[in-house]
Design a protein around this motif. Structure first.
Motif, PDB file in Angstrom:
ATOM      1  N   VAL A  35       0.857  -1.193   0.000  1.00 21.97           N
ATOM      2  CA  VAL A  35       0.000   0.000   0.000  1.00 21.97           C
ATOM      3  C   VAL A  35       0.889   1.237   0.000  1.00 21.97           C
ATOM      4  CG1 VAL A  35      -1.837   1.249   1.213  1.00 21.97           C
ATOM      5  CG2 VAL A  35      -1.768  -1.264   1.293  1.00 21.97           C
ATOM      6  N   VAL A  36       0.653   2.129  -0.965  1.00 27.39           N
ATOM      7  CA  VAL A  36       1.385   3.409  -0.987  1.00 27.39           C
ATOM      8  C   VAL A  36       0.390   4.556  -1.065  1.00 27.39           C
ATOM      9  CG1 VAL A  36       3.463   2.454  -2.041  1.00 27.39           C
ATOM     10  CG2 VAL A  36       1.637   3.358  -3.499  1.00 27.39           C
ATOM     11  N   GLY A  37       0.858   5.731  -0.642  1.00 29.11           N
ATOM     12  CA  GLY A  37      -0.004   6.907  -0.690  1.00 29.11           C
ATOM     13  C   GLY A  37       0.762   8.120  -0.195  1.00 29.11           C
ATOM     14  N   THR A  38       0.150   9.279  -0.326  1.00 24.99           N
ATOM     15  CA  THR A  38       0.862  10.509   0.045  1.00 24.99           C
ATOM     16  C   THR A  38       0.369  11.101   1.362  1.00 24.99           C
ATOM     17  OG1 THR A  38      -0.690  11.835  -1.231  1.00 24.99           O
ATOM     18  CG2 THR A  38       1.304  11.081  -2.381  1.00 24.99           C
ATOM     19  N   PRO A  43       1.303   5.558   7.199  1.00 21.90           N
ATOM     20  CA  PRO A  43       1.947   4.391   7.823  1.00 21.90           C
ATOM     21  C   PRO A  43       1.408   4.103   9.223  1.00 21.90           C
ATOM     22  CG  PRO A  43       3.580   5.837   6.825  1.00 21.90           C
ATOM     23  CD  PRO A  43       2.288   6.585   6.800  1.00 21.90           C
ATOM     24  N   VAL A  44       1.158   5.150  10.002  1.00 24.55           N
ATOM     25  CA  VAL A  44       0.668   4.979  11.381  1.00 24.55           C
ATOM     26  C   VAL A  44      -0.747   4.397  11.378  1.00 24.55           C
ATOM     27  CG1 VAL A  44       0.044   6.209  13.501  1.00 24.55           C
ATOM     28  CG2 VAL A  44       2.107   6.858  12.227  1.00 24.55           C
ATOM     29  N   HIS A  45      -1.607   4.985  10.559  1.00 23.38           N
ATOM     30  CA  HIS A  45      -3.003   4.523  10.518  1.00 23.38           C
ATOM     31  C   HIS A  45      -3.111   3.105   9.954  1.00 23.38           C
ATOM     32  CE1 HIS A  45      -4.787   8.871  10.619  1.00 23.38           C
ATOM     33  NE2 HIS A  45      -4.307   8.468  11.776  1.00 23.38           N
ATOM     34  N   GLY A  54      -6.433  -7.916  12.443  1.00 23.35           N
ATOM     35  CA  GLY A  54      -5.762  -9.211  12.473  1.00 23.35           C
ATOM     36  C   GLY A  54      -4.885  -9.486  11.256  1.00 23.35           C
ATOM     37  N   HIS A  55      -4.407  -8.428  10.580  1.00 20.16           N
ATOM     38  CA  HIS A  55      -3.481  -8.604   9.459  1.00 20.16           C
ATOM     39  C   HIS A  55      -2.067  -8.243   9.918  1.00 20.16           C
ATOM     40  CE1 HIS A  55      -6.912  -9.062   6.866  1.00 20.16           C
ATOM     41  NE2 HIS A  55      -7.366  -7.832   7.146  1.00 20.16           N
ATOM     42  N   GLY A  56      -1.082  -8.852   9.279  1.00 17.99           N
ATOM     43  CA  GLY A  56       0.291  -8.485   9.559  1.00 17.99           C
ATOM     44  C   GLY A  56       0.636  -7.157   8.880  1.00 17.99           C
ATOM     45  N   PHE A  57       1.714  -6.495   9.341  1.00 19.40           N
ATOM     46  CA  PHE A  57       2.105  -5.216   8.739  1.00 19.40           C
ATOM     47  C   PHE A  57       3.611  -5.054   8.779  1.00 19.40           C
ATOM     48  CE2 PHE A  57       3.064  -0.634   9.093  1.00 19.40           C
ATOM     49  CZ  PHE A  57       2.540  -0.223   7.878  1.00 19.40           C
ATOM     50  N   GLU A  58       4.176  -4.649   7.633  1.00 21.59           N
ATOM     51  CA  GLU A  58       5.599  -4.328   7.596  1.00 21.59           C
ATOM     52  C   GLU A  58       5.743  -2.967   6.974  1.00 21.59           C
ATOM     53  OE1 GLU A  58       7.577  -7.527   5.567  1.00 21.59           O
ATOM     54  OE2 GLU A  58       6.739  -8.983   6.992  1.00 21.59           O
ATOM     55  N   PRO A  59       6.278  -1.988   7.737  1.00 21.61           N
ATOM     56  CA  PRO A  59       6.374  -0.622   7.202  1.00 21.61           C
ATOM     57  C   PRO A  59       7.398  -0.553   6.077  1.00 21.61           C
ATOM     58  CG  PRO A  59       7.436  -0.755   9.358  1.00 21.61           C
ATOM     59  CD  PRO A  59       6.815  -2.097   9.102  1.00 21.61           C
ATOM     60  N   GLY A  60       7.247   0.441   5.245  1.00 23.07           N
ATOM     61  CA  GLY A  60       8.200   0.613   4.148  1.00 23.07           C
ATOM     62  C   GLY A  60       7.736   1.727   3.248  1.00 23.07           C
ATOM     63  N   GLY A  63       4.119   3.851   2.932  1.00 27.23           N
ATOM     64  CA  GLY A  63       2.980   3.049   3.399  1.00 27.23           C
ATOM     65  C   GLY A  63       3.503   1.798   4.051  1.00 27.23           C
ATOM     66  N   GLY A  64       3.319   0.678   3.408  1.00 32.53           N
ATOM     67  CA  GLY A  64       3.849  -0.557   3.961  1.00 32.53           C
ATOM     68  C   GLY A  64       3.182  -1.755   3.329  1.00 32.53           C
ATOM     69  N   ASP A  65       3.628  -2.964   3.742  1.00 31.07           N
ATOM     70  CA  ASP A  65       3.056  -4.201   3.234  1.00 31.07           C
ATOM     71  C   ASP A  65       2.047  -4.755   4.241  1.00 31.07           C
ATOM     72  OD1 ASP A  65       4.561  -3.993   1.044  1.00 31.07           O
ATOM     73  OD2 ASP A  65       5.756  -5.830   1.367  1.00 31.07           O
ATOM     74  N   VAL A  66       0.865  -5.041   3.739  1.00 31.19           N
ATOM     75  CA  VAL A  66      -0.140  -5.698   4.572  1.00 31.19           C
ATOM     76  C   VAL A  66      -0.071  -7.193   4.264  1.00 31.19           C
ATOM     77  CG1 VAL A  66      -2.601  -5.890   5.106  1.00 31.19           C
ATOM     78  CG2 VAL A  66      -1.629  -3.661   4.480  1.00 31.19           C
ATOM     79  N   VAL A  67       0.079  -8.020   5.311  1.00 33.88           N
ATOM     80  CA  VAL A  67       0.083  -9.471   5.112  1.00 33.88           C
ATOM     81  C   VAL A  67      -1.272  -9.997   5.587  1.00 33.88           C
ATOM     82  CG1 VAL A  67       1.248 -11.638   5.622  1.00 33.88           C
ATOM     83  CG2 VAL A  67       2.559  -9.491   5.556  1.00 33.88           C
ATOM     84  N   ARG A  68      -2.014 -10.548   4.632  1.00 36.87           N
ATOM     85  CA  ARG A  68      -3.383 -10.926   4.956  1.00 36.87           C
ATOM     86  C   ARG A  68      -3.424 -11.967   6.067  1.00 36.87           C
ATOM     87  NH1 ARG A  68      -8.088 -13.135   4.813  1.00 36.87           N
ATOM     88  NH2 ARG A  68      -9.814 -12.617   3.417  1.00 36.87           N
TER      89      ARG A  68
END
Ligand SMILES: [Fe+2]
Ligand SMILES: [Fe+2]
Length: 396
Positions: A35-38, A43-45, A54-60, A63-68
């Motif tokens: 997920v990317v955005g301006t 990233p915080v939200h 209940g999804h995983g999250f890795e910042p980057g 935005g970041g990567d959501v792991v279902r």
């Protein structure tokens, strides 16, 4: 490879989660969504939302990567499926729906941790019958409009005393119908909504009685403007119904015995009506009453089938009510005389004698009807006759 979702400037403050959810919909558990955005807070939200769902999250990056995560993670962890909307499905209606299922649609997934509702009627054995969905559908299809279904404006001329007799019977019917409205309405409010069709049937039965009260009132005041007499004996009989806190016992006394007897009374009024308005009022209300009796018989025969000891409680309820009403007059003389006069049709010794015979035959028919219904609930011939004879002289 992760899928990509570009939110542009859309933040979680303005619905970004709807797009994230949508993008996750087709992914398998463990798949990634980049997920990317301006939006500065993205990233915080996004991290907070992932944790809640209940999804995983890795910042980057921005935005970041959501792991279902698993479907039952996060807010939906511990949630429960509440049966099935189609009552014919196996397991659709459960024996003891918990209070925490509350007002949810039957078959909905209910989030854990909701409020605990207190419904007094929450056992399937007490309230359910396979016929109930069909009876509700029939009732919904058979609703009639009191303004249009009754020929209120048809001209007719009655001798004064015959009109008085109609008014007296209508007055008596109204107070009985009022008890018949209050009981299903009261129990509908205490019933677990998981038993949706029972709740609907109780509600539409109360609505039927609302119409009955309306048409009997309109006929009562059609010519004379005021209703007739209400007696202590009649009201005492009805009060014992309202005072019965147990659903099965109250509905047994009301539907199987009372409304069953009223069926015969309404047919009598239809057959002996001195005018077309009274005839139509009696015809239409009797059709509804037949359904009310069928409902009572359906859930009670299932109930006694599952719990045969229930029969002893039903018999005791009749005996206790009989004892409580022993000192009262029962059916008021005014109603009895009015029925005789309506069946006679005129002031002539022979006609009055004939009218009296017809009322005696009516009471006989009521008794036989009660016996037949008691037999359907599994009572023996002898006991059914004895219990039928103990039924209130007020009929309801
Ligand atoms: Fe009724
Ligand atoms: Fe009824």
């Amino acid at each position: 490879l992760p899928r990509d979702l570009d939110l542009g400037s859309l933040g979680f403050d303005r619905g970004a989660h709807v797009l994230v959810k949508h993008a996750l919909h087709d992914l398998e558990i463990g798949d990634r969504l980049r997920v990317v955005g301006t939006s500065a807070e993205l990233p915080v939200h996004l991290r907070a939302w992932c944790r809640a769902q209940g999804h995983g999250f890795e910042p980057g990056g921005q935005g970041g990567d959501v792991v279902r995560g698993a479907a039952e993670a996060g807010r939906w962890k511990g949630s429960e499926r509440t049966g099935h909307p189609d009552p014919a499905r196996e397991g659709a209606v459960v024996p003891h729906p918990p209070g925490r299922w509350g007002l949810a649609a039957r078959g909905a997934r209910v989030e854990a941790g909701g409020p605990d509702f207190r419904f007094g009627l929450s056992a399937k054995d007490v309230v359910w019958a396979e016929e109930i969905p069909r009876l509700y559908a029939q009732a919904a299809a058979a609703q009639w409009d009191p303004a249009k279904a009754i020929p209120w404006d048809t001209p007719f001329q009655l001798p004064d005393e015959i009109e008085d007799a109609v008014v007296q019977v209508m007055t008596y019917l109204i107070e009985n119908e009022t008890a018949a409205l209050i009981l299903p309405a009261k129990f509908a409010g205490d019933l677990h909504p998981h038993f949706r069709e029972v709740m609907q049937l109780l509600a539409i039965q109360a609505a039927d009685e609302a119409r009955h009260i309306e048409v009997f009132t309109r006929r009562a005041v059609l010519r004379k403007g005021t209703p007739g007499l209400s007696t202590v004996g009649g009201q005492a009989s009805l009060k014992t119904l309202l005072d019965e806190p147990d659903f099965a016992l109250a509905m047994f006394l009301l539907s199987v015995l009372g409304e069953g007897s009223f069926l015969s009374l309404l047919w009598f009024m239809r057959d002996n009506a001195p005018d077309p308005v009274t005839r139509e009022v009696a015809t239409l209300t009797a059709q509804d009453e037949a359904r009310h009796v069928a409902f009572g018989l359906a859930h009670l025969s299932r109930h006694v089938g599952l719990h045969p000891e229930m029969r002893g409680r039903l018999a005791a309820a009749i005996q206790e009510r009989h004892a409580a009403l022993q000192q009262t007059a029962g059916l008021n003389e005014e109603v009895f005389d009015a029925l005789v006069l309506l069946a006679a049709g005129e002031w002539d010794p022979e006609a009055i004698g004939r009218g009296h015979d017809r009322v005696a035959a009516l009471q006989q028919e009521m008794g036989e009807g009660r016996e037949k219904r008691l037999r359907r609930l599994g009572f023996g011939e002898e006991e059914a006759r004895t219990l039928s004879e103990l039924h209130t002289r007020n009929f309801m």
